[in-house]
Design a protein around this motif. Structure first.
Motif, PDB file in Angstrom:
ATOM      1  N   ALA A   1       0.836  -1.204   0.000  1.00 44.39           N
ATOM      2  CA  ALA A   1       0.000   0.000   0.000  1.00 44.39           C
ATOM      3  C   ALA A   1       0.869   1.251   0.000  1.00 44.39           C
ATOM      4  O   ALA A   1       0.584   2.215  -0.717  1.00 44.39           O
ATOM      5  N   GLY A   2       1.940   1.240   0.814  1.00 43.61           N
ATOM      6  CA  GLY A   2       2.845   2.378   0.854  1.00 43.61           C
ATOM      7  C   GLY A   2       3.532   2.609  -0.474  1.00 43.61           C
ATOM      8  O   GLY A   2       3.647   3.750  -0.951  1.00 43.61           O
ATOM      9  N   THR A   3       3.983   1.517  -1.118  1.00 38.63           N
ATOM     10  CA  THR A   3       4.621   1.630  -2.430  1.00 38.63           C
ATOM     11  C   THR A   3       3.635   2.181  -3.451  1.00 38.63           C
ATOM     12  O   THR A   3       3.979   3.059  -4.254  1.00 38.63           O
ATOM     13  N   GLY A   4       2.400   1.678  -3.426  1.00 35.09           N
ATOM     14  CA  GLY A   4       1.379   2.164  -4.350  1.00 35.09           C
ATOM     15  C   GLY A   4       1.074   3.637  -4.135  1.00 35.09           C
ATOM     16  O   GLY A   4       0.904   4.393  -5.100  1.00 35.09           O
ATOM     17  N   LEU A   5       1.011   4.066  -2.866  1.00 40.77           N
ATOM     18  CA  LEU A   5       0.765   5.477  -2.575  1.00 40.77           C
ATOM     19  C   LEU A   5       1.906   6.355  -3.064  1.00 40.77           C
ATOM     20  O   LEU A   5       1.675   7.424  -3.638  1.00 40.77           O
ATOM     21  N   VAL A   6       3.140   5.916  -2.823  1.00 43.46           N
ATOM     22  CA  VAL A   6       4.292   6.685  -3.291  1.00 43.46           C
ATOM     23  C   VAL A   6       4.271   6.803  -4.807  1.00 43.46           C
ATOM     24  O   VAL A   6       4.475   7.891  -5.373  1.00 43.46           O
ATOM     25  N   GLU A   7       3.987   5.668  -5.489  1.00 39.45           N
ATOM     26  CA  GLU A   7       3.929   5.698  -6.957  1.00 39.45           C
ATOM     27  C   GLU A   7       2.781   6.573  -7.450  1.00 39.45           C
ATOM     28  O   GLU A   7       2.963   7.400  -8.344  1.00 39.45           O
ATOM     29  N   ALA A   8       1.592   6.379  -6.872  1.00 36.92           N
ATOM     30  CA  ALA A   8       0.444   7.171  -7.307  1.00 36.92           C
ATOM     31  C   ALA A   8       0.682   8.655  -7.030  1.00 36.92           C
ATOM     32  O   ALA A   8       0.411   9.511  -7.881  1.00 36.92           O
ATOM     33  N   GLY A   9       1.208   8.963  -5.831  1.00 39.59           N
ATOM     34  CA  GLY A   9       1.515  10.349  -5.492  1.00 39.59           C
ATOM     35  C   GLY A   9       2.547  10.949  -6.418  1.00 39.59           C
ATOM     36  O   GLY A   9       2.446  12.108  -6.833  1.00 39.59           O
ATOM     37  N   THR A  10       3.549  10.135  -6.779  1.00 43.43           N
ATOM     38  CA  THR A  10       4.590  10.594  -7.689  1.00 43.43           C
ATOM     39  C   THR A  10       3.998  10.989  -9.026  1.00 43.43           C
ATOM     40  O   THR A  10       4.311  12.060  -9.581  1.00 43.43           O
ATOM     41  N   TYR A  11       3.121  10.163  -9.554  1.00 43.32           N
ATOM     42  CA  TYR A  11       2.584  10.460 -10.873  1.00 43.32           C
ATOM     43  C   TYR A  11       1.518  11.544 -10.846  1.00 43.32           C
ATOM     44  O   TYR A  11       1.351  12.266 -11.832  1.00 43.32           O
ATOM     45  N   ILE A  12       0.838  11.700  -9.723  1.00 35.77           N
ATOM     46  CA  ILE A  12      -0.053  12.850  -9.587  1.00 35.77           C
ATOM     47  C   ILE A  12       0.768  14.138  -9.534  1.00 35.77           C
ATOM     48  O   ILE A  12       0.402  15.168 -10.115  1.00 35.77           O
ATOM     49  N   ALA A  13       1.926  14.073  -8.850  1.00 36.27           N
ATOM     50  CA  ALA A  13       2.838  15.222  -8.810  1.00 36.27           C
ATOM     51  C   ALA A  13       3.380  15.527 -10.193  1.00 36.27           C
ATOM     52  O   ALA A  13       3.499  16.693 -10.596  1.00 36.27           O
ATOM     53  N   ILE A  14       3.714  14.464 -10.941  1.00 34.52           N
ATOM     54  CA  ILE A  14       4.160  14.649 -12.324  1.00 34.52           C
ATOM     55  C   ILE A  14       3.068  15.338 -13.127  1.00 34.52           C
ATOM     56  O   ILE A  14       3.326  16.254 -13.922  1.00 34.52           O
ATOM     57  N   LEU A  15       1.835  14.888 -12.918  1.00 32.57           N
ATOM     58  CA  LEU A  15       0.681  15.494 -13.585  1.00 32.57           C
ATOM     59  C   LEU A  15       0.610  16.993 -13.283  1.00 32.57           C
ATOM     60  O   LEU A  15       0.500  17.822 -14.188  1.00 32.57           O
ATOM     61  N   ALA A  16       0.699  17.341 -11.995  1.00 28.11           N
ATOM     62  CA  ALA A  16       0.572  18.749 -11.605  1.00 28.11           C
ATOM     63  C   ALA A  16       1.712  19.585 -12.175  1.00 28.11           C
ATOM     64  O   ALA A  16       1.500  20.688 -12.704  1.00 28.11           O
ATOM     65  N   GLY A  17       2.951  19.064 -12.072  1.00 27.04           N
ATOM     66  CA  GLY A  17       4.093  19.792 -12.617  1.00 27.04           C
ATOM     67  C   GLY A  17       4.001  19.952 -14.119  1.00 27.04           C
ATOM     68  O   GLY A  17       4.347  21.005 -14.676  1.00 27.04           O
ATOM     69  N   THR A  18       3.518  18.913 -14.783  1.00 30.76           N
ATOM     70  CA  THR A  18       3.396  18.945 -16.236  1.00 30.76           C
ATOM     71  C   THR A  18       2.327  19.937 -16.685  1.00 30.76           C
ATOM     72  O   THR A  18       2.514  20.672 -17.667  1.00 30.76           O
ATOM     73  N   ILE A  19       1.189  19.957 -15.983  1.00 28.44           N
ATOM     74  CA  ILE A  19       0.127  20.921 -16.315  1.00 28.44           C
ATOM     75  C   ILE A  19       0.669  22.347 -16.209  1.00 28.44           C
ATOM     76  O   ILE A  19       0.521  23.159 -17.125  1.00 28.44           O
ATOM     77  N   LEU A  20       1.315  22.639 -15.088  1.00 29.61           N
ATOM     78  CA  LEU A  20       1.826  23.993 -14.889  1.00 29.61           C
ATOM     79  C   LEU A  20       2.854  24.360 -15.942  1.00 29.61           C
ATOM     80  O   LEU A  20       2.832  25.473 -16.485  1.00 29.61           O
ATOM     81  N   ALA A  21       3.767  23.422 -16.240  1.00 25.10           N
ATOM     82  CA  ALA A  21       4.828  23.716 -17.206  1.00 25.10           C
ATOM     83  C   ALA A  21       4.259  24.025 -18.588  1.00 25.10           C
ATOM     84  O   ALA A  21       4.824  24.843 -19.325  1.00 25.10           O
TER      85      ALA A  21
END
Length: 461
Positions: A172-192
């Protein structure tokens, strides 16, 4: 259903029960997980805000030739990957022999300086000051240093989880880190893709400062077991680390499968910006939308496979997932070929793109590639961190990073060669599809050897 023995946070044994969502919600309320999650989230956000702003600006505002754009994309990818190849052994040793939380704080402090360099490059490029002679070299230097930063954080973000979490919380922790990472990628990518480049320059500095203060809240994670002497000879250390790690068959196949996945990813990343601009005639806002779709898909895949596995660390869905990924890559290729018959004459904004024939098919195939990719790779990382001895976890991830980066460099060189000899970006997609077949074979081998290795343990219980 399995039990977790002698976990670091209290030593209690506990059977896996309840839903994955309950476990995930529980973890997000705990200091032993939340600061790490936030730090990794901010790190991924900042990396992608910078990298996407840099690549989109250079591809759309500096160069105007598909071959030159493809070559720049390949060079940038290679520079980011190279530190993983040369420094992962040292990073893994440090992570296993020093306090992991202290290393995270040190790296995050250094991030502030490297983002100042990147911001200077973005500012100079925006102002048109010495773009070729100073701005682009500064941008690539900051990208290389970002790779160095990621090299030292990479082994820790997974290896620290078994140290702070109970065994039935690791997936669950690994999945959260991965999901959070890609949501962060999403947010950074949208802004960029949507904010002016000068705002991005300021944003990466501010985010790096916030990330450093978040890292200071991560609980201590001291080294486990006896501490060996650090080997500062990076070539010898890399060879010894990979040799000592790869003798375990399940770990060998897991690392090889992950490596092929990231090689596929490297080739796709190199192909994507020039393909979006020159084949699909997509504006940088649409290219940003594509990356967002991709990030959402990987996050969905990460969480979905955890739900399917119900907390069990297993590679049984890996072969089917990567075969499905290859099918979606072929479908994306077919849609791109069909798209060329509707060739627009100028770059399309988001509204114009969505209204164009086959646009929904483009987005759907991208989403399918990403979901299947997330379902493939997340269980393999969880497998690595739980299969190896706790005091070897960081070095195992470091060995994985060395082999991964080697495969990605090879993929980048092949992409550069295809650009050099004039193979169209659309045709290059077929290389990625073919590589999925090899990854599926490796995933199947991993599942078989892991099942054989675990059979005696299950029988004894």
């Amino acid at each position: 259903m399995f039990t977790a023995a002698h976990c670091p946070n209290g030593g209690r044994e506990r059977k896996f029960s309840g839903s994955l969502m309950t476990t995930s919600t529980h973890l997000l309320r705990r200091r032993r997980f939340l600061p790490l999650f936030c730090t990794q989230f901010l790190n991924a956000f900042n990396d992608n805000l910078y990298k996407t702003a840099m690549v989109l600006f250079v591809v759309y505002s500096v160069y105007n030739d598909e071959s030159a754009e493809g070559m720049f994309s390949a060079v940038a990818s290679g520079l980011f990957i190279f530190p993983f190849f040369i420094l992962s052994a040292l990073a893994g040793q440090l992570a296993d022999m020093r306090d992991k939380a202290k290393i995270i704080r040190t790296v995050k402090m250094c991030e502030i300086g490297l983002m100042v360099i990147g911001a200077a490059g973005l500012f100079l490029a925006w102002r048109g000051i010495m773009v070729e002679t100073l701005a682009i070299p500064l941008l690539l230097l900051a990208l290389f240093l970002t790779g160095v930063q990621s090299t030292f954080l990479g082994p820790i973000k997974y290896a620290i989880l078994p140290q702070h979490l109970q065994r039935d919380e690791v997936l669950a922790g690994t999945g959260l880190v991965e999901a959070g990472t890609y949501i962060a990628i999403l947010a950074g990518t949208i802004l960029a893709g949507w904010i002016p480049v000068e705002w991005a320059a300021a944003g990466i500095i501010v985010t790096s400062v916030i990330g450093y203060f978040s890292s200071r809240q991560i609980p201590a994670a001291p080294p486990i077991g006896e501490q060996a002497k650090l080997d500062w000879h990076i070539i010898r250390a890399s060879y010894v680390l990979v040799r000592n790690t790869m003798h375990d068959k399940p770990i060998f196949y897991a690392i090889m499968a992950i490596s092929f996945f990231w090689a596929i990813g490297a080739v796709l990343i190199i192909q994507f910006p020039p393909l979006a601009k020159n084949t699909l005639m997509a504006s940088k806002e649409v290219a940003s939308l594509f990356l967002v779709i991709f990030s959402v898909g990987i996050a969905i895949g990460s969480v979905s496979v955890n739900a399917l596995l119900k907390g069990q660390v297993s590679a049984r869905y890996a072969p089917a997932s990567v075969v499905l990924m290859g099918i979606f890559v072929v479908a994306f290729y077919a849609v791109c070929r069909a798209w060329q018959s509707y060739q627009p004459t100028e770059l399309l904004g988001v509204a114009e793109f969505i209204a164009w024939p086959l646009a929904i098919m483009i987005l759907a195939t991208l989403l399918g590639i990403a979901i299947a990719g997330g379902m493939f790779v997340v269980p393999l990382y969880a497998f690595l961190t739980t299969r190896c001895a706790p005091d070897q976890a960081s070095r195992t991830i470091a060995a994985n990073n060395i082999v991964n980066s080697g495969a990605m460099v090879i993929g980048s060189l092949i992409a550069m060669a295809m650009n050099a000899i004039g193979i169209a970006m659309t045709e290059q997609l077929l290389l990625s599809a073919g590589m999925c077949v090899i990854a599926a074979w490796l995933g199947q081998k991993l599942h078989r050897v892991a099942s054989v290795a675990e059979a005696p343990a299950h029988h004894s219980t």
